[in-house]
Write an enzyme that holds these catalytic residues in place. Structure first.
Site, PDB file in Angstrom:
ATOM      1  N   HIS A 147     -42.780   4.882  29.163  1.00 49.48           N
ATOM      2  CA  HIS A 147     -41.691   3.702  28.802  1.00 49.48           C
ATOM      3  C   HIS A 147     -42.362   2.672  27.922  1.00 49.48           C
ATOM      4  CE1 HIS A 147     -39.453   5.955  31.800  1.00 49.48           C
ATOM      5  NE2 HIS A 147     -38.400   5.348  31.432  1.00 49.48           N
ATOM      6  N   PRO A 148     -41.769   2.261  26.879  1.00 46.64           N
ATOM      7  CA  PRO A 148     -42.298   0.961  26.115  1.00 46.64           C
ATOM      8  C   PRO A 148     -42.252  -0.201  26.774  1.00 46.64           C
ATOM      9  CG  PRO A 148     -40.225   1.969  25.175  1.00 46.64           C
ATOM     10  CD  PRO A 148     -40.510   2.701  26.347  1.00 46.64           C
ATOM     11  N   ARG A 188     -31.532   0.571  21.283  1.00 48.69           N
ATOM     12  CA  ARG A 188     -30.154   0.351  21.526  1.00 48.69           C
ATOM     13  C   ARG A 188     -30.017  -0.541  22.843  1.00 48.69           C
ATOM     14  NH1 ARG A 188     -25.276   3.199  23.423  1.00 48.69           N
ATOM     15  NH2 ARG A 188     -26.797   5.344  23.468  1.00 48.69           N
ATOM     16  N   GLU A 189     -30.881   0.043  23.876  1.00 46.51           N
ATOM     17  CA  GLU A 189     -31.167  -0.560  25.069  1.00 46.51           C
ATOM     18  C   GLU A 189     -31.535  -2.016  25.049  1.00 46.51           C
ATOM     19  OE1 GLU A 189     -31.424   3.859  27.286  1.00 46.51           O
ATOM     20  OE2 GLU A 189     -33.030   2.477  27.105  1.00 46.51           O
ATOM     21  N   PHE A 192     -44.003  -2.436  33.459  1.00 47.05           N
ATOM     22  CA  PHE A 192     -43.057  -2.727  34.093  1.00 47.05           C
ATOM     23  C   PHE A 192     -41.422  -2.180  33.423  1.00 47.05           C
ATOM     24  CE2 PHE A 192     -39.165  -5.954  33.903  1.00 47.05           C
ATOM     25  CZ  PHE A 192     -39.046  -6.025  35.080  1.00 47.05           C
ATOM     26  N   VAL A 193     -40.752  -1.632  34.141  1.00 47.59           N
ATOM     27  CA  VAL A 193     -39.590  -0.753  33.832  1.00 47.59           C
ATOM     28  C   VAL A 193     -38.229  -1.271  34.358  1.00 47.59           C
ATOM     29  CG1 VAL A 193     -38.398   1.438  33.822  1.00 47.59           C
ATOM     30  CG2 VAL A 193     -40.858   1.231  33.362  1.00 47.59           C
ATOM     31  N   LEU A 194     -37.479  -1.381  33.697  1.00 48.99           N
ATOM     32  CA  LEU A 194     -36.077  -2.171  34.181  1.00 48.99           C
ATOM     33  C   LEU A 194     -35.014  -1.558  33.126  1.00 48.99           C
ATOM     34  CD1 LEU A 194     -34.923  -4.718  35.842  1.00 48.99           C
ATOM     35  CD2 LEU A 194     -35.169  -6.042  33.797  1.00 48.99           C
ATOM     36  N   ALA A 254     -32.399  -1.880  30.846  1.00 45.40           N
ATOM     37  CA  ALA A 254     -32.190  -3.141  30.082  1.00 45.40           C
ATOM     38  C   ALA A 254     -30.471  -3.299  30.122  1.00 45.40           C
ATOM     39  CB  ALA A 254     -32.939  -3.044  28.780  1.00 45.40           C
TER      40      ALA A 254
END
Ligand code: 2AL
Length: 188
Positions: A67-68, A86-87, A119-121, A123
């Protein structure tokens, strides 16, 4: 797109369409293809998520590392996947000023140093103000708990991407509602 169409896809088409349901992890779609036929969206996503759940720790961390960063260098360089762009744009992260970007870069770096993955969320379920708040909050967590939370966010992102793909069929052709009667002209 309906499930009949999904179940009829050959391997290459399936991976082309679903390869980024889990960010930059087309291998997961490649493995899920073998599990067809799928009864519905829920069934299809169950296979994506079960694959993640059965990975060893190193594999789960690998999924997170695909994940970026939110509002990170890839967004600045125009190097995000279409879905990710897009997110992140939808959450307002493409429009941050230098100070907000700097604050997030510092928090992202602290998070990565502490946990060893980004950190992944999801968005799309947040706005730009919530991102640094969540980062600060999750930085305090014990690593095992944080790994579970981060994988839960990967699944939320995957769920939304799958729902987009399966609901992207043009609306069914339904007869237009009958036009209301024309107003009667004054004096008739
Ligand atoms: C992302 C992303 O690219 N899209 C999203 O919802 N979250 N990345 C991240 N690090 O959380």
């Amino acid at each position: 797109m309906d499930m009949e169409k999904v179940n009829a896809m050959d391997f290459g088409e399936f991976v082309d369409v679903f390869g980024n349901v889990i960010e930059r992890c087309p291998l997961i779609a490649a493995a899920v293809w073998s599990q067809r036929p799928f009864s519905d969206l829920e069934d299809l996503e169950k296979h994506f998520f079960a694959f993640i759940d059965t990975l060893p720790l190193s594999g789960q961390e690998g999924v997170l590392r695909c994940h970026p960063d939110l509002a990170g260098g890839e967004l600045q360089r125009g190097a995000l996947s279409a879905e990710s762009l897009r997110e992140q744009s939808g959450a307002g992260l493409a429009g941050l000023g230098a100070a907000e970007r700097g604050q997030l870069a510092e928090l992202n770096a602290r998070y990565r140093a502490r946990f060893g993955f980004p950190f992944v969320l999801a968005a799309r379920l947040c706005d730009r103000a919530a991102v640094p708040r969540e980062l600060e909050r999750r930085l305090q967590r014990p690593p095992a708990q944080e790994l579970r939370t981060a994988l839960g966010e990967v699944k939320k992102i995957g769920h939304l991407r799958l729902a987009d793909l399966l609901q992207s069929a043009p609306p069914r052709c339904t007869p237009a509602p009958a036009a209301p009667p024309a107003p009667r002209e004054e004096g008739n």
